[in-house]
Scaffold this motif. Sequence first.
Motif, PDB file in Angstrom:
ATOM      1  N   GLU A  40       1.166  -0.845   0.212  1.00 44.31           N
ATOM      2  CA  GLU A  40      -0.151   0.150   0.231  1.00 44.31           C
ATOM      3  C   GLU A  40       0.987   1.155  -0.132  1.00 44.31           C
ATOM      4  OE1 GLU A  40      -3.131   0.659   3.106  1.00 44.31           O
ATOM      5  OE2 GLU A  40      -3.877   2.633   2.886  1.00 44.31           O
ATOM      6  N   LEU A  98       2.108   4.685   0.806  1.00 47.84           N
ATOM      7  CA  LEU A  98       0.959   5.689   1.830  1.00 47.84           C
ATOM      8  C   LEU A  98       1.762   7.546   1.950  1.00 47.84           C
ATOM      9  CD1 LEU A  98       0.281   3.431   4.704  1.00 47.84           C
ATOM     10  CD2 LEU A  98      -1.283   4.298   3.366  1.00 47.84           C
ATOM     11  N   VAL A  99       1.058   8.554   1.388  1.00 52.67           N
ATOM     12  CA  VAL A  99       1.860   9.628   1.060  1.00 52.67           C
ATOM     13  C   VAL A  99       2.953  10.348   2.126  1.00 52.67           C
ATOM     14  CG1 VAL A  99       0.228  10.992   1.092  1.00 52.67           C
ATOM     15  CG2 VAL A  99       2.174  11.407  -0.619  1.00 52.67           C
ATOM     16  N   PRO A 131       0.129  12.036   6.086  1.00 50.62           N
ATOM     17  CA  PRO A 131      -1.348  12.075   5.499  1.00 50.62           C
ATOM     18  C   PRO A 131      -1.901  13.184   6.138  1.00 50.62           C
ATOM     19  CG  PRO A 131      -0.843  10.015   5.093  1.00 50.62           C
ATOM     20  CD  PRO A 131       0.213   9.897   6.146  1.00 50.62           C
ATOM     21  N   ILE A 162      -3.639  15.686   3.740  1.00 52.42           N
ATOM     22  CA  ILE A 162      -4.973  15.492   2.607  1.00 52.42           C
ATOM     23  C   ILE A 162      -6.083  16.126   2.762  1.00 52.42           C
ATOM     24  CG2 ILE A 162      -6.196  13.842   2.175  1.00 52.42           C
ATOM     25  CD1 ILE A 162      -3.892  12.742   1.373  1.00 52.42           C
ATOM     26  N   ILE A 211      -6.136  18.241  -4.238  1.00 54.69           N
ATOM     27  CA  ILE A 211      -6.290  16.902  -4.175  1.00 54.69           C
ATOM     28  C   ILE A 211      -6.201  15.956  -5.524  1.00 54.69           C
ATOM     29  CG2 ILE A 211      -8.577  16.729  -4.278  1.00 54.69           C
ATOM     30  CD1 ILE A 211      -6.308  14.831  -1.696  1.00 54.69           C
ATOM     31  N   SER A 238      -8.859   9.656  -2.855  1.00 54.65           N
ATOM     32  CA  SER A 238      -9.648  10.436  -2.057  1.00 54.65           C
ATOM     33  C   SER A 238     -11.052  10.904  -2.442  1.00 54.65           C
ATOM     34  CB  SER A 238      -8.635  12.180  -1.648  1.00 54.65           C
ATOM     35  OG  SER A 238      -9.847  13.230  -1.570  1.00 54.65           O
ATOM     36  N   GLU A 278      -7.557   2.169  -3.419  1.00 56.84           N
ATOM     37  CA  GLU A 278      -8.592   2.096  -2.373  1.00 56.84           C
ATOM     38  C   GLU A 278      -9.523   3.515  -1.970  1.00 56.84           C
ATOM     39  OE1 GLU A 278      -6.255   1.639   1.367  1.00 56.84           O
ATOM     40  OE2 GLU A 278      -5.000  -0.229   0.416  1.00 56.84           O
ATOM     41  N   ASP A 312     -11.559   0.653   1.531  1.00 58.11           N
ATOM     42  CA  ASP A 312     -11.053   0.876   2.653  1.00 58.11           C
ATOM     43  C   ASP A 312     -11.841   1.128   3.830  1.00 58.11           C
ATOM     44  OD1 ASP A 312      -8.381   0.874   3.525  1.00 58.11           O
ATOM     45  OD2 ASP A 312      -7.981   2.737   3.387  1.00 58.11           O
ATOM     46  N   ARG A 336      -9.411  -0.735  11.422  1.00 60.41           N
ATOM     47  CA  ARG A 336      -8.174  -1.969  12.160  1.00 60.41           C
ATOM     48  C   ARG A 336      -8.794  -1.464  13.312  1.00 60.41           C
ATOM     49  NH1 ARG A 336      -5.269   2.492  15.839  1.00 60.41           N
ATOM     50  NH2 ARG A 336      -5.961   3.961  13.615  1.00 60.41           N
ATOM     51  N   GLU A 354      -6.509  -4.539   8.023  1.00 61.60           N
ATOM     52  CA  GLU A 354      -5.939  -4.099   8.537  1.00 61.60           C
ATOM     53  C   GLU A 354      -5.349  -3.344   9.986  1.00 61.60           C
ATOM     54  OE1 GLU A 354      -8.684  -0.268   6.781  1.00 61.60           O
ATOM     55  OE2 GLU A 354      -6.267  -0.097   6.268  1.00 61.60           O
ATOM     56  N   GLY A 355      -4.110  -2.842   9.997  1.00 58.52           N
ATOM     57  CA  GLY A 355      -3.906  -2.492  11.579  1.00 58.52           C
ATOM     58  C   GLY A 355      -3.533  -3.924  12.626  1.00 58.52           C
ATOM     59  N   VAL A 356      -2.782  -5.105  11.745  1.00 66.46           N
ATOM     60  CA  VAL A 356      -2.676  -6.023  12.450  1.00 66.46           C
ATOM     61  C   VAL A 356      -0.858  -6.072  12.918  1.00 66.46           C
ATOM     62  CG1 VAL A 356      -2.390  -8.588  12.583  1.00 66.46           C
ATOM     63  CG2 VAL A 356      -3.736  -7.974  11.091  1.00 66.46           C
ATOM     64  N   GLY A 397      -0.425  -4.313   8.670  1.00 66.69           N
ATOM     65  CA  GLY A 397      -0.147  -4.255  10.031  1.00 66.69           C
ATOM     66  C   GLY A 397       1.543  -3.813  10.687  1.00 66.69           C
ATOM     67  N   PRO A 423       4.622   1.548   7.432  1.00 66.21           N
ATOM     68  CA  PRO A 423       4.858   1.335   6.315  1.00 66.21           C
ATOM     69  C   PRO A 423       6.638   2.266   6.056  1.00 66.21           C
ATOM     70  CG  PRO A 423       3.139   3.009   7.123  1.00 66.21           C
ATOM     71  CD  PRO A 423       3.472   2.171   8.388  1.00 66.21           C
TER      72      PRO A 423
HETATM   73  P1  C2E Z   1      -5.153   3.954   5.241  1.00 63.41           P
HETATM   74  O1  C2E Z   1      -5.315   3.845   3.806  1.00 63.41           O
HETATM   75  O2  C2E Z   1      -6.616   3.248   6.148  1.00 63.41           O
HETATM   76  O3  C2E Z   1      -4.000   3.390   5.723  1.00 63.41           O
HETATM   77  C1  C2E Z   1      -3.656   2.739   6.855  1.00 63.41           C
HETATM   78  C2  C2E Z   1      -3.330   3.420   7.616  1.00 63.41           C
HETATM   79  O4  C2E Z   1      -3.277   3.231   9.396  1.00 63.41           O
HETATM   80  C3  C2E Z   1      -2.203   3.947   7.461  1.00 63.41           C
HETATM   81  O5  C2E Z   1      -1.167   5.531   8.126  1.00 63.41           O
HETATM   82  C4  C2E Z   1      -0.446   3.320   8.246  1.00 63.41           C
HETATM   83  O6  C2E Z   1       0.585   4.226   8.590  1.00 63.41           O
HETATM   84  C5  C2E Z   1      -1.758   2.959   9.098  1.00 63.41           C
HETATM   85  N1  C2E Z   1      -1.421   1.196  10.087  1.00 63.41           N
HETATM   86  C6  C2E Z   1      -0.767   0.571   9.032  1.00 63.41           C
HETATM   87  N2  C2E Z   1      -0.688  -1.117   9.869  1.00 63.41           N
HETATM   88  C7  C2E Z   1      -0.976   0.099  11.039  1.00 63.41           C
HETATM   89  C8  C2E Z   1      -1.132  -0.519  12.673  1.00 63.41           C
HETATM   90  O7  C2E Z   1      -0.740  -1.942  13.059  1.00 63.41           O
HETATM   91  N3  C2E Z   1      -0.987  -0.221  13.904  1.00 63.41           N
HETATM   92  C9  C2E Z   1      -1.747   1.191  13.367  1.00 63.41           C
HETATM   93  N4  C2E Z   1      -1.649   2.038  14.353  1.00 63.41           N
HETATM   94  N5  C2E Z   1      -1.382   1.593  12.543  1.00 63.41           N
HETATM   95  C10 C2E Z   1      -1.256   1.082  11.560  1.00 63.41           C
HETATM   96  P2  C2E Z   1      -0.920   6.646   7.029  1.00 63.41           P
HETATM   97  O8  C2E Z   1       0.243   6.429   6.867  1.00 63.41           O
HETATM   98  O9  C2E Z   1      -1.164   7.938   8.517  1.00 63.41           O
HETATM   99  O10 C2E Z   1      -1.720   7.059   6.580  1.00 63.41           O
HETATM  100  C11 C2E Z   1      -3.219   7.495   7.098  1.00 63.41           C
HETATM  101  C12 C2E Z   1      -4.408   7.768   5.494  1.00 63.41           C
HETATM  102  O11 C2E Z   1      -4.553   9.203   5.019  1.00 63.41           O
HETATM  103  C13 C2E Z   1      -4.880   6.730   4.960  1.00 63.41           C
HETATM  104  O12 C2E Z   1      -5.636   5.404   6.177  1.00 63.41           O
HETATM  105  C14 C2E Z   1      -5.345   7.357   3.814  1.00 63.41           C
HETATM  106  O13 C2E Z   1      -6.805   7.069   3.686  1.00 63.41           O
HETATM  107  C15 C2E Z   1      -4.702   8.788   3.730  1.00 63.41           C
HETATM  108  N6  C2E Z   1      -3.556   8.364   3.063  1.00 63.41           N
HETATM  109  C16 C2E Z   1      -2.345   8.384   2.411  1.00 63.41           C
HETATM  110  N7  C2E Z   1      -2.139   7.919   1.605  1.00 63.41           N
HETATM  111  C17 C2E Z   1      -2.949   9.329   0.998  1.00 63.41           C
HETATM  112  C18 C2E Z   1      -2.847   9.445  -0.657  1.00 63.41           C
HETATM  113  O14 C2E Z   1      -1.314   9.197  -1.348  1.00 63.41           O
HETATM  114  N8  C2E Z   1      -3.743  10.020  -1.009  1.00 63.41           N
HETATM  115  C19 C2E Z   1      -5.041   9.757   0.032  1.00 63.41           C
HETATM  116  N9  C2E Z   1      -5.763  10.936  -0.774  1.00 63.41           N
HETATM  117  N10 C2E Z   1      -5.290  10.131   0.709  1.00 63.41           N
HETATM  118  C20 C2E Z   1      -4.222   9.371   1.135  1.00 63.41           C
END
Ligand code: C2E
Length: 296
Positions: free
Chosen positions: A67, A69-70, A82, A86, A95, A128, A158, A188, A212, A245-247, A266, A272
């Motif tokens: 995945e 993640l920006v 983000p 975002i 966006i 988005s 997603e 998602d 998660r 998610e979030g394992v 997770g 990430p």
């Molecule tokens: P998401 O798509 O649901 O991504 C999963 C988020 O959960 C990620 O946070 C990730 O770092 C975090 N995560 C993954 N595994 C675990 C875990 O085991 N435990 C916990 N506590 N957290 C975990 P991140 O990277 O901060 O991204 C947050 C949200 O920002 C993303 O949720 C997504 O909705 C959005 N996002 C990220 N990249 C982009 C992008 O390129 N464009 C857009 N529009 N939104 C983005």
Amino acid sequence: HADLALYQSKGSGRNVVHFFNPHLKQKASFELQLEEDLRQALQQDSGLTLFYQPIIDLRSGALSKLEALVRWHHPQHGLLTPERFIAIAEANGFIDQLDNWVLRRACIDLNSLDHMGYPGLKIAVNCSALNLANDQLPGRIEQLLNSTRCPAHCLELEVTESALLSNINRAIGLLENIRALGVSLSIDDFGTGYSSLAYLRRLPLDTLKVDRSFIQDVAHSSQDREIVHAIIAMAHALHLKVVAEGVETAEQLAFLQERDCDQVQGYLFSKPVPLEEIVARFPPHYRPLERVAARS
Ligand code: C2E
Ligand code: MG
Ligand code: MG
Ligand code: MG
């Protein structure tokens, strides 16, 4: 005290906020600066970067997807996630530019991965809600796939439930056009929005990602175990693959395996990280699941 000032200002009208509350004013100009910086980062293609988190297949034990993640390396504030930016891009009408940047970067990285011996590894990109109201999205994705010579089946988009709610018929049409390109689609954070099972059936989806918040307590909450079990059963009945998610723990993993979940993502496997680190820690043909199982 900022909270107090905010509380008082709520009762006394908008103009007063700016007059009496220097904290808010400071915050406003801080956000404005951040918006300006973000526009510039996009224009100059400097500072934005993609981190990747592995998604592991529970049956083969192999890396199945990454995945994207920006992240934003801000010159003064350091590495921003983000949540920090975002919303700024969404609120100020760029966006689409940001997500476009992410898509392009992901396609370029897919090509590198292919050269490094990861054929067929997919990248999932977040989209988005706002972009799903843009009829130009499918065309743009098609163009991007062509110009980067990236195979469509390596890309997954997603989308969140909230993205679909505002105009469901239009969103379905748009998603169908994107899927017709060969791009896969996942929903998602499933379970956090106002999910309607009726429309879930109508969406051209491949994968459902269980949020998660449902995974977090499965070791202790029998109610959450039942919910996750039901979501997996429902998704399978609709012929969707399920990603948890979030394992974070071996207990969660064991539960998900027992309940026939398809894939997991997770911190148990990885946070990430930059692509170089993925390549270093997850070489082709490596089975991360065996390693984690051996550790616990
Ligand atoms: P998401 O798509 O649901 O991504 C999963 C988020 O959960 C990620 O946070 C990730 O770092 C975090 N995560 C993954 N595994 C675990 C875990 O085991 N435990 C916990 N506590 N957290 C975990 P991140 O990277 O901060 O991204 C947050 C949200 O920002 C993303 O949720 C997504 O909705 C959005 N996002 C990220 N990249 C982009 C992008 O390129 N464009 C857009 N529009 N939104 C983005
Ligand atoms: Mg996501
Ligand atoms: Mg998610
Ligand atoms: Mg999320």
